[in-house]
Design a protein around this motif. Structure first.
Motif, PDB file in Angstrom:
ATOM      1  N   GLU B  60       0.831  -1.200   0.000  1.00  0.00           N
ATOM      2  CA  GLU B  60       0.000   0.000   0.000  1.00  0.00           C
ATOM      3  C   GLU B  60       0.874   1.263   0.000  1.00  0.00           C
ATOM      4  O   GLU B  60       0.703   2.156  -0.834  1.00  0.00           O
ATOM      5  CB  GLU B  60      -0.866  -0.041   1.269  1.00  0.00           C
ATOM      6  CG  GLU B  60      -1.893   1.059   1.404  1.00  0.00           C
ATOM      7  CD  GLU B  60      -2.522   1.041   2.806  1.00  0.00           C
ATOM      8  OE1 GLU B  60      -1.882   0.489   3.736  1.00  0.00           O
ATOM      9  OE2 GLU B  60      -3.625   1.577   2.957  1.00  0.00           O
ATOM     10  N   ALA B  61       1.830   1.293   0.916  1.00  0.00           N
ATOM     11  CA  ALA B  61       2.700   2.470   1.007  1.00  0.00           C
ATOM     12  C   ALA B  61       3.542   2.614  -0.252  1.00  0.00           C
ATOM     13  O   ALA B  61       3.722   3.725  -0.766  1.00  0.00           O
ATOM     14  CB  ALA B  61       3.602   2.361   2.237  1.00  0.00           C
ATOM     15  N   PHE B  66       4.559   5.518  -5.107  1.00  0.00           N
ATOM     16  CA  PHE B  66       4.843   5.376  -6.532  1.00  0.00           C
ATOM     17  C   PHE B  66       3.879   6.205  -7.373  1.00  0.00           C
ATOM     18  O   PHE B  66       4.284   6.887  -8.328  1.00  0.00           O
ATOM     19  CB  PHE B  66       4.764   3.893  -6.918  1.00  0.00           C
ATOM     20  CG  PHE B  66       4.730   3.655  -8.394  1.00  0.00           C
ATOM     21  CD1 PHE B  66       5.889   3.787  -9.155  1.00  0.00           C
ATOM     22  CD2 PHE B  66       3.551   3.310  -9.030  1.00  0.00           C
ATOM     23  CE1 PHE B  66       5.862   3.575 -10.516  1.00  0.00           C
ATOM     24  CE2 PHE B  66       3.520   3.097 -10.388  1.00  0.00           C
ATOM     25  CZ  PHE B  66       4.673   3.238 -11.140  1.00  0.00           C
ATOM     26  N   LEU B  67       2.590   6.169  -7.004  1.00  0.00           N
ATOM     27  CA  LEU B  67       1.599   6.925  -7.771  1.00  0.00           C
ATOM     28  C   LEU B  67       1.860   8.426  -7.673  1.00  0.00           C
ATOM     29  O   LEU B  67       1.805   9.146  -8.671  1.00  0.00           O
ATOM     30  CB  LEU B  67       0.181   6.595  -7.283  1.00  0.00           C
ATOM     31  CG  LEU B  67      -0.308   5.218  -7.715  1.00  0.00           C
ATOM     32  CD1 LEU B  67      -1.693   4.934  -7.160  1.00  0.00           C
ATOM     33  CD2 LEU B  67      -0.310   5.110  -9.241  1.00  0.00           C
ATOM     34  N   ASN B 118       1.600   7.831   5.614  1.00  0.00           N
ATOM     35  CA  ASN B 118       2.062   9.016   4.892  1.00  0.00           C
ATOM     36  C   ASN B 118       3.574   9.212   4.973  1.00  0.00           C
ATOM     37  O   ASN B 118       4.215   9.576   3.986  1.00  0.00           O
ATOM     38  CB  ASN B 118       1.368  10.274   5.431  1.00  0.00           C
ATOM     39  CG  ASN B 118      -0.099  10.261   5.079  1.00  0.00           C
ATOM     40  OD1 ASN B 118      -0.531   9.491   4.221  1.00  0.00           O
ATOM     41  ND2 ASN B 118      -0.885  11.082   5.764  1.00  0.00           N
ATOM     42  N   LEU B 119       4.105   8.960   6.168  1.00  0.00           N
ATOM     43  CA  LEU B 119       5.556   9.058   6.348  1.00  0.00           C
ATOM     44  C   LEU B 119       6.272   8.206   5.312  1.00  0.00           C
ATOM     45  O   LEU B 119       7.179   8.646   4.606  1.00  0.00           O
ATOM     46  CB  LEU B 119       5.896   8.597   7.778  1.00  0.00           C
ATOM     47  CG  LEU B 119       7.236   7.886   8.015  1.00  0.00           C
ATOM     48  CD1 LEU B 119       8.391   8.816   7.798  1.00  0.00           C
ATOM     49  CD2 LEU B 119       7.273   7.320   9.431  1.00  0.00           C
ATOM     50  N   GLU B 120       5.808   6.957   5.202  1.00  0.00           N
ATOM     51  CA  GLU B 120       6.456   5.990   4.327  1.00  0.00           C
ATOM     52  C   GLU B 120       6.273   6.386   2.861  1.00  0.00           C
ATOM     53  O   GLU B 120       7.228   6.392   2.070  1.00  0.00           O
ATOM     54  CB  GLU B 120       5.829   4.620   4.593  1.00  0.00           C
ATOM     55  CG  GLU B 120       6.689   3.458   4.192  1.00  0.00           C
ATOM     56  CD  GLU B 120       6.088   2.158   4.727  1.00  0.00           C
ATOM     57  OE1 GLU B 120       5.558   2.175   5.865  1.00  0.00           O
ATOM     58  OE2 GLU B 120       6.125   1.162   4.009  1.00  0.00           O
ATOM     59  N   ALA B 121       5.029   6.731   2.512  1.00  0.00           N
ATOM     60  CA  ALA B 121       4.722   7.042   1.114  1.00  0.00           C
ATOM     61  C   ALA B 121       5.504   8.270   0.644  1.00  0.00           C
ATOM     62  O   ALA B 121       5.953   8.325  -0.504  1.00  0.00           O
ATOM     63  CB  ALA B 121       3.226   7.271   0.934  1.00  0.00           C
ATOM     64  N   ALA B 122       5.698   9.241   1.557  1.00  0.00           N
ATOM     65  CA  ALA B 122       6.411  10.458   1.157  1.00  0.00           C
ATOM     66  C   ALA B 122       7.863  10.135   0.803  1.00  0.00           C
ATOM     67  O   ALA B 122       8.394  10.624  -0.204  1.00  0.00           O
ATOM     68  CB  ALA B 122       6.359  11.489   2.286  1.00  0.00           C
ATOM     69  N   VAL B 123       8.501   9.292   1.613  1.00  0.00           N
ATOM     70  CA  VAL B 123       9.893   8.934   1.325  1.00  0.00           C
ATOM     71  C   VAL B 123       9.966   8.139   0.020  1.00  0.00           C
ATOM     72  O   VAL B 123      10.841   8.360  -0.825  1.00  0.00           O
ATOM     73  CB  VAL B 123      10.509   8.140   2.496  1.00  0.00           C
ATOM     74  CG1 VAL B 123      11.946   7.771   2.178  1.00  0.00           C
ATOM     75  CG2 VAL B 123      10.439   8.940   3.776  1.00  0.00           C
ATOM     76  N   VAL B 124       9.007   7.199  -0.150  1.00  0.00           N
ATOM     77  CA  VAL B 124       8.960   6.422  -1.393  1.00  0.00           C
ATOM     78  C   VAL B 124       8.810   7.364  -2.588  1.00  0.00           C
ATOM     79  O   VAL B 124       9.518   7.233  -3.592  1.00  0.00           O
ATOM     80  CB  VAL B 124       7.789   5.403  -1.360  1.00  0.00           C
ATOM     81  CG1 VAL B 124       7.602   4.768  -2.736  1.00  0.00           C
ATOM     82  CG2 VAL B 124       8.038   4.332  -0.313  1.00  0.00           C
ATOM     83  N   ALA B 125       7.916   8.331  -2.444  1.00  0.00           N
ATOM     84  CA  ALA B 125       7.669   9.248  -3.566  1.00  0.00           C
ATOM     85  C   ALA B 125       8.931  10.024  -3.919  1.00  0.00           C
ATOM     86  O   ALA B 125       9.276  10.175  -5.094  1.00  0.00           O
ATOM     87  CB  ALA B 125       6.536  10.209  -3.210  1.00  0.00           C
ATOM     88  N   ALA B 181      11.040   2.731 -11.170  1.00  0.00           N
ATOM     89  CA  ALA B 181      10.425   3.324  -9.987  1.00  0.00           C
ATOM     90  C   ALA B 181       9.669   2.283  -9.162  1.00  0.00           C
ATOM     91  O   ALA B 181       9.697   2.324  -7.935  1.00  0.00           O
ATOM     92  CB  ALA B 181       9.500   4.465 -10.398  1.00  0.00           C
ATOM     93  N   VAL B 182       8.993   1.344  -9.819  1.00  0.00           N
ATOM     94  CA  VAL B 182       8.252   0.323  -9.071  1.00  0.00           C
ATOM     95  C   VAL B 182       9.203  -0.498  -8.205  1.00  0.00           C
ATOM     96  O   VAL B 182       8.951  -0.718  -7.014  1.00  0.00           O
ATOM     97  CB  VAL B 182       7.464  -0.609 -10.027  1.00  0.00           C
ATOM     98  CG1 VAL B 182       6.889  -1.778  -9.248  1.00  0.00           C
ATOM     99  CG2 VAL B 182       6.347   0.146 -10.701  1.00  0.00           C
TER     100      VAL B 182
END
Lengths: 257, 252, 255
Positions: B60-61, B66-67, B118-125, B181-182
């Motif tokens: 999910e994160a 990625f999106l 959100n923390l995780e997704a931001a770093v991934v992004a 990126a994936v």
């Protein structure tokens, strides 16, 4: 030429070659190459010319028959036999300069370092490469790269020079220049040359003798003694009646296959 | 077949050796555990759903990040790609941000978002946006100029130009960046979890290690390996199915 | 032309400065939270303070050394393994599937088992870095050694080069472009993993410093740390690019 008096450099007797996959490539090929002779092998693609050359180099072993080099069977590659490949761009070391590429042969022959420079300079002069000595192969034209490869082969002072369609990828003008240079070098160095080509005129122009190979499987269909005196000339030799006669004769034979 | 046999020789031998050495007591149980126990722990983790839930949290994160990276990267990439002038002005700022290791932003992201998705997704992004952006710029540069001129001649408005000419023409090469990126997204998501975010597979591996359940930790590690492998294989397949992808792949 | 270039360079700097000034004003006026987004001036002052007091160097050196050791370990073993696998088709058959499975594994995922075996130590940290950084070098070397042209193999055979001569004179220089490209990626990964292990395993260094700064809400220090890491990333990438350009100066220049 006076080749008749000389001894035999290469003796190929009843050689056949088949790879594990597929039909035989060569069948019952026999010929002798005399010492100091310029020996041309001509044939259409797929006749096993390159395989034959690799057999002479010792890079392959025949599945049948014998190949002798100065009376001893060929057991493997040796520095007394040098090969000039058609694909010069892949046969040179791109990370070494022209001088460095020539040096490779000297290093392999364990020539001491202090002798190398002198021999490299002599070869550079012989092949008209002095100006390019410090350049990398990628900066040179195809003709120049092929000169480098020939110089590298000469550096190992071979008794036999094997050339695999060396000028096939060059333009017509460069090709003629290099043909004359190689013919001159062979006489000067008294090196025996086995020269492979698919260009019939090139074979007759350069060769003391020419053998024509047929396909499926590769075999000798004709052997001609060229008998045109040297030095030859790009214009006059090609108009010589003997040249034209050989050309007609061999052209008909090769067309039939 | 021969290749398959050869390929499986070493893994099978290693697992067998591991089991034997463990049973004879040469390998200590508290660090190396035992393959049979790892299989049991993996099965139990699957059966009670804990591994699957953790997997979902990680994915999910990764996907969320990625999106975001895709939307931002493609949009900015198209704009910068279309205008050399703008690229010259903004490019150096982008180049200044790019070398920052994404993981250096973990504390910052924690400061901004607190623990959680959100923390995780931001770093991934942040980690994923660079390949997407750079590939998109290159892809737009690579569009046949006559196509862009055609769009101008037809007086297409920007949105239409984007939809009918630019995106379709650049999509092939953008896909290459998306693929990179994936893979990055999964790696970064797990990393953030291992460092400090209390969710997902990375965190549950850390927990298994700290609560002295090495068999569960190894089960999750192998599962994660399988996941990464499957993702990689799927992406390779997807990209090779894309028309004309083979020539394009080499250019980027 | 030169004037034009200078003009666009100026504009690029003006753009970056403009952004920073906007940030400064917004933060000063508390339009954005000065705790989350401290004004750039504070970050700069913090950097200045660290340089003047000399506190910046110890963590910088710690992180650099850790990164460097792991990277060297990864590069050496990667090239050696890559040479073995790349020059032997049988080795490729035996090892490729295993490598294909391990490669996509997130490198940080081996931190838990590494802690289990090696504890929260510098050895653990270097091991994890080496493990994560080996893949780009390894794969590039396998490819580089496997793609030595057939002609060069024949040339080496015709010259009767020994195995070692072949490696030193032909295979290694031939694989060098791939190895160096892989090594550059590896170094970036090594930096990332150095920071990660510092954060996770409380090893002294920049990674731990920024995490501690976050915990006590010293956000200027946090941003300063990020800036330093960004500079490090830039410098190592640039340095390796220079080395690459020098070592591969024989390559034809591409447009």
């Amino acid at each position: 030429m006076a080749a008749d008096k000389a001894g035999s450099a290469v003796s190929v007797r009843g050689v056949s070659m088949a790879f594990t996959t597929g039909a035989p490539v060569l069948a019952d090929v026999s010929f002798e190459v005399r010492e100091g002779e310029f020996f041309c092998i001509v044939g259409p693609s797929g006749c096993g010319k390159t395989t034959l050359l690799r057999l002479l180099a010792g890079l392959l072993k025949p599945t049948g028959g014998d190949i002798d080099f100065y009376g001893a069977p060929i057991a493997g590659p040796g520095r007394d036999r040098a090969i000039v490949f058609q694909d010069y761009s892949k046969a040179l070391l791109p990370w070494r300069t022209v001088a460095g590429n020539i040096s490779l042969s000297l290093e392999a022959c364990n020539v001491p370092e202090e002798e190398r420079a002198g021999r490299i300079n002599a070869l550079l002069a012989k092949m008209n490469l002095q100006r390019a000595a410090k350049q990398y192969p990628s900066a040179l034209s195809g003709g120049m790269q092929q000169r480098v490869q020939i110089a590298r082969c000469l550096a190992q002072q071979p008794k036999l020079l094997l050339m695999d369609e060396p000028f096939g990828a060059l333009d017509a003008m460069t090709r003629q220049t290099l043909q004359d240079e190689v013919a001159r070098l062979a006489v000067e160095q008294k090196t025996t040359v086995v020269f492979i080509t698919h260009d019939l005129e090139e074979a007759i122009y350069l060769g003391d003798r020419v053998i024509a190979l047929g396909t499926n499987p590769g075999r000798i269909v004709e052997m001609v003694e060229v008998g045109i005196p040297r030095p030859r000339n790009q214009l006059l030799t090609r108009e010589d009646s003997r040249f034209l006669a050989h050309r007609h004769h061999l052209f008909g034979l090769l067309q039939g296959h | 077949m021969r290749r398959f046999l050869r390929g499986s020789t070493i893994p099978v031998l290693l697992v067998a050796l591991w089991e034997v050495l463990s049973r004879t007591g040469i390998l200590p149980m508290d660090t190396t555990s035992r393959p049979s126990l790892v299989v049991v722990a993996g099965y139990e983790g699957m059966a009670d759903g804990s591994i699957l839930i953790a997997t979902w949290q990680t994915i999910e994160a990764a996907m969320f990040g990625f999106l975001m990276a895709t939307v931002i990267g493609v949009l900015c990439g198209v704009v910068l790609g279309l205008s050399r002038k703008l690229e010259a002005i903004v490019g150096p700022s982008v180049d200044a941000l790019r070398p920052i290791p994404a993981v250096a932003l973990i504390p910052l992201s924690l400061l901004l978002f607190g623990f959680g998705l959100n923390l995780e997704a931001a770093v991934v992004a942040f980690a994923c946006v660079w390949p997407v952006l750079l590939v998109t710029i290159a892809a737009v540069h690579g569009i046949e100029p006559r196509l862009l001129e055609l769009a101008r001649v037809l007086e297409m408005p920007f949105a239409t130009r984007m939809r009918k000419i630019i995106l379709p023409a650049a999509l092939g090469r953008i896909t290459v960046g998306l693929r990179v990126a994936v893979s990055i997204s999964l790696v970064v998501a797990v990393t953030v979890e291992i460092v400090l975010n209390p969710r997902g597979l990375g965190y549950s591996m850390m927990m298994a290690q700290q609560t002295l359940k090495p068999e569960l930790m190894y089960a999750q590690l192998l599962w994660l390996g399988a996941l990464g492998w499957a993702l990689n294989a799927a992406l390779q397949k997807a990209v090779s199915c894309w028309p004309g992808m083979n020539e394009l792949g080499g250019q980027s | 032309m030169k004037r034009l270039l200078e003009a666009s360079w100026l504009r690029a700097v003006a753009f970056a400065l403009g952004l920073l000034v906007l940030w400064q004003i917004a933060s000063d006026l508390k339009v954005i939270s000065p705790i989350f987004f401290p004004p750039p001036s504070k970050t700069l002052l913090e950097l200045y303070r660290q340089i003047v007091e000399g506190t910046i160097w110890t963590p910088l050196v710690e992180t650099s050394l850790r990164m460097f050791y792991g990277w060297v370990l990864a590069s050496l073993s990667g090239v050696m393994l890559g040479a073995a696998i790349g020059s032997s088709p049988a080795a490729r058959d035996f090892l490729n599937p295993l490598l294909e499975f391990v490669r996509p594994l997130p490198a940080s995922a081996i931190i838990p088992p590494a802690i289990l075996f090696l504890g929260l130590s510098n050895t653990m940290s270097v091991t994890v870095i080496a493990f994560g950084a080996i893949w780009p070098v390894l794969l590039a070397s396998v490819y580089g050694f496997a793609s030595v042209s057939r002609q060069l193999v024949d040339v080496a055979a015709a010259l009767r080069l020994t195995r070692i001569q072949f490696m030193v004179k032909i295979a290694i220089p031939g694989a060098m472009p791939d190895i160096l490209a892989g090594a550059r990626v590896s170094l970036a990964i090594a930096l990332i993993l150095a920071v990660v292990t510092e954060m996770q395993a409380s090893q002294p260094g920049l990674g731990q410093n920024i995490l501690l700064a976050q915990r006590s809400y010293r956000s200027a220090e946090l941003y300063a740390g990020v800036v330093v890491l960004g500079l490090m990333g830039f410098v190592i990438n640039y340095a390796l690019q220079l080395i690459e350009a020098w070592a591969l100066r024989w390559r034809p220049v591409h447009s």
